[in-house]
Design an enzyme around this catalytic site. Structure first.
Site, PDB file in Angstrom:
ATOM      1  N   GLU A  18      -9.922   5.920   3.169  1.00 24.04           N
ATOM      2  CA  GLU A  18     -10.683   4.816   3.757  1.00 24.04           C
ATOM      3  C   GLU A  18      -9.708   3.667   3.998  1.00 24.04           C
ATOM      4  O   GLU A  18      -8.649   3.608   3.382  1.00 24.04           O
ATOM      5  CB  GLU A  18     -11.784   4.369   2.789  1.00 24.04           C
ATOM      6  CG  GLU A  18     -11.352   3.360   1.705  1.00 24.04           C
ATOM      7  CD  GLU A  18     -10.326   3.896   0.705  1.00 24.04           C
ATOM      8  OE1 GLU A  18     -10.235   5.129   0.546  1.00 24.04           O
ATOM      9  OE2 GLU A  18      -9.603   3.087   0.103  1.00 24.04           O
ATOM     10  N   LYS A  25       0.807  -1.228   0.000  1.00 22.86           N
ATOM     11  CA  LYS A  25       0.000   0.000   0.000  1.00 22.86           C
ATOM     12  C   LYS A  25       0.845   1.286   0.000  1.00 22.86           C
ATOM     13  O   LYS A  25       0.436   2.305  -0.535  1.00 22.86           O
ATOM     14  CB  LYS A  25      -0.931   0.023   1.218  1.00 22.86           C
ATOM     15  CG  LYS A  25      -1.963  -1.090   1.242  1.00 22.86           C
ATOM     16  CD  LYS A  25      -3.221  -0.664   0.562  1.00 22.86           C
ATOM     17  CE  LYS A  25      -4.305  -1.721   0.454  1.00 22.86           C
ATOM     18  NZ  LYS A  25      -4.244  -2.903   1.289  1.00 22.86           N
ATOM     19  N   SER A  31       1.833  -9.657  -0.820  1.00 22.77           N
ATOM     20  CA  SER A  31       1.333  -8.279  -0.690  1.00 22.77           C
ATOM     21  C   SER A  31       1.598  -7.667   0.675  1.00 22.77           C
ATOM     22  O   SER A  31       1.740  -6.453   0.802  1.00 22.77           O
ATOM     23  CB  SER A  31      -0.159  -8.227  -1.013  1.00 22.77           C
ATOM     24  OG  SER A  31      -0.888  -9.112  -0.193  1.00 22.77           O
TER      25      SER A  31
HETATM   26  C1  LIG Z   1      -5.133  -4.029   1.250  1.00 21.23           C
HETATM   27  C2  LIG Z   1      -4.434  -5.299   1.085  1.00 21.23           C
HETATM   28  C3  LIG Z   1      -4.794  -6.217   0.070  1.00 21.23           C
HETATM   29  C4  LIG Z   1      -5.979  -6.036  -0.808  1.00 21.23           C
HETATM   30  O1  LIG Z   1      -5.982  -4.891  -1.573  1.00 21.23           O
HETATM   31  P1  LIG Z   1      -5.642  -4.897  -3.111  1.00 21.23           P
HETATM   32  O2  LIG Z   1      -5.986  -3.521  -3.550  1.00 21.23           O
HETATM   33  O3  LIG Z   1      -6.488  -5.954  -3.762  1.00 21.23           O
HETATM   34  O4  LIG Z   1      -4.203  -5.214  -3.237  1.00 21.23           O
HETATM   35  C5  LIG Z   1      -4.028  -7.349  -0.080  1.00 21.23           C
HETATM   36  N1  LIG Z   1      -2.989  -7.618   0.736  1.00 21.23           N
HETATM   37  C6  LIG Z   1      -2.618  -6.773   1.726  1.00 21.23           C
HETATM   38  C7  LIG Z   1      -1.471  -7.130   2.589  1.00 21.23           C
HETATM   39  C8  LIG Z   1      -3.330  -5.589   1.924  1.00 21.23           C
HETATM   40  O5  LIG Z   1      -2.949  -4.774   2.918  1.00 21.23           O
END
Ligand SMILES: *Cc1c(COP(=O)(O)O)cnc(C)c1O
Length: 401
Positions: A116, A94, A383
């Protein structure tokens, strides 16, 4: 897919039939201003050098491409590589987007930042960059998520931002987004809204994708260095779709690489209790854009269900809807149960506790690895890290502290 896919969105903000700007008149001007600023800055030498130097010095980029030796041995069919977004400052992908958008806000002279958040990661990433520039920051978060992500709520407060708990609807991410949009309509003159995924009205899906594309750009270089080829597949979880879009986008015209998005299957697609609009939804308008959506016969947004707060969203970014229809990317879903099993497995096999969102991508390897032989290279986009989810998992496992 042999022909080259052209650059999208088009000038009106559409990816095929998806996307657009379905917003009240009061926001039209703000969106146009934002688009104008972004188009002007995105190829500007100073802007780019500031963005990349912040990513390097504050975030710690590039994130490694790491060989997952024990997972690879476990499946025995191809090499599994991990793109380590979990190692970024603040613990997820993020921050790539918030670093970019706060620079836009600064250029536009905005003094007040709103956002948000679902799992809280985007709230943390936004509060972090706002603190760094000394800007007032307000984070909207559903009451349900405030409860299951209490650690991130406190992190946001420590960073000097204010958390606004949203009790309407299902008290999750979509309701937080509604409140943030409402705030923006009211305070549009001095306020910059940092959207956290490739969702919302144009130009947000494009902007958030572009800032996250650093992940895919690095991966192209690192794949050459590590295995002298392009990956055979890239797997990423999909909530709104920003981590997936960031790693997919630079590969869209690299046709030998399969792009696979994994949605939250909740209790299972058949049960209807999930958060998987690309697997079990239909096109509709939510939060200012046309995209696949979970809605009932009357067009009401359905309740979603997922163990993972960051995937618990009834919509998805419009570019994913287009990638699905065009066939360039594939979208599957895995259940809460399988994601939780993967959460434990990856922790034990690799010494990496993944976010529950990311665990969905890992869980799909059980099915996917059967498609590949030992010469293949499969990349999982990690992610985020799982520290924020430890309370949730402990509770499910019946552990009390
Ligand atoms: C917010 C988040 C997601 C999901 O959001 P995307 O916009 O689909 O990437 C996935 N993994 C993590 C660790 C997140 O913080």
């Amino acid at each position: 897919m042999s022909s080259k896919i052209k650059n999208l969105p088009d000038s009106k903000g559409f990816f095929g039939q998806y996307g657009g700007k379905f917003v009240p008149e009061t926001l039209m001007y703000a969106l146009e201003q934002l688009e104008e600023t972004y188009i002007k800055l995105k190829d500007d030498k100073d802007f780019k050098s500031q963005f990349y130097s912040d990513l390097s010095e504050f975030v710690g980029r590039p994130s490694p491409l790491y060989f997952a030796e024990r997972l690879t041995r476990h499946y025995g069919t191809g090499s599994i590589w991990l793109k380590r977004e979990d190692l970024n400052h603040t613990g997820a992908h993020k921050i790539n987007n918030t670093i970019g958008q706060i620079l836009l806000a600064k250029h536009m002279g905005k003094k007040r930042i709103i956002a948000e958040t679902g799992a809280g990661q985007h709230g943390v990433a936004t509060a972090t960059v706002a603190a760094r520039l000394g800007l007032e920051c307000h984070i909207y978060m559903g009451a349900e998520d405030v409860q299951r992500q209490s650690l991130n709520v406190y992190r946001i407060k420590l960073l000097g931002a204010q958390v606004h708990t949203v009790n309407s609807g299902s008290a999750t991410l979509k309701d937080a987004l509604n409140e943030a949009l409402r705030d923006w309509v009211t305070n549009v003159d001095d306020t910059y809204y940092i959207i956290g995924s490739v969702t919302g009205p144009h130009p947000y899906p494009m902007i958030v994708r572009d800032f996250n594309s650093v992940v895919g750009e690095e991966l192209i270089k690192q794949s050459q260095e590590h295995f002298k080829a392009m990956p055979d597949a890239i797997v990423a979880c999909v909530g709104g779709g920003s981590n997936a879009m960031g790693v997919f986008y630079p590969f869209i015209n690299i046709n030998q690489t399969r792009l696979i998005g994994v949605e939250a299957g909740g209790e299972g697609i058949e049960s209807g209790e999930h958060a998987a609009p690309l697997n079990d939804g239909e096109p509709g308008v939510l939060h200012g854009a046309l995209s696949y959506l979970m809605q009932d016969d009357k067009g009401q947004i359905k309740e979603t269900k997922s163990v993972s707060a960051g995937l618990d969203y009834p919509g998805v970014g419009p570019e994913h809807s287009w990638l699905k229809d065009s066939g360039r990317a594939e979208y599957v879903a895995v259940s809460d149960k399988d994601a939780l099993r993967a959460f434990h497995e990856v922790s034990e096999f690799e010494g990496i506790i993944p976010a529950l969102e990311t665990a969905h991508a890992f869980a799909h390897l059980d099915t996917l690895m059967k498609d590949f032989d030992t010469d293949s290279n499969i990349v999982v986009n990690v992610s985020g890290r799982g520290d924020k989810d430890i309370n949730t998992v402990a509770e499910i496992d019946g552990i009390k502290f």
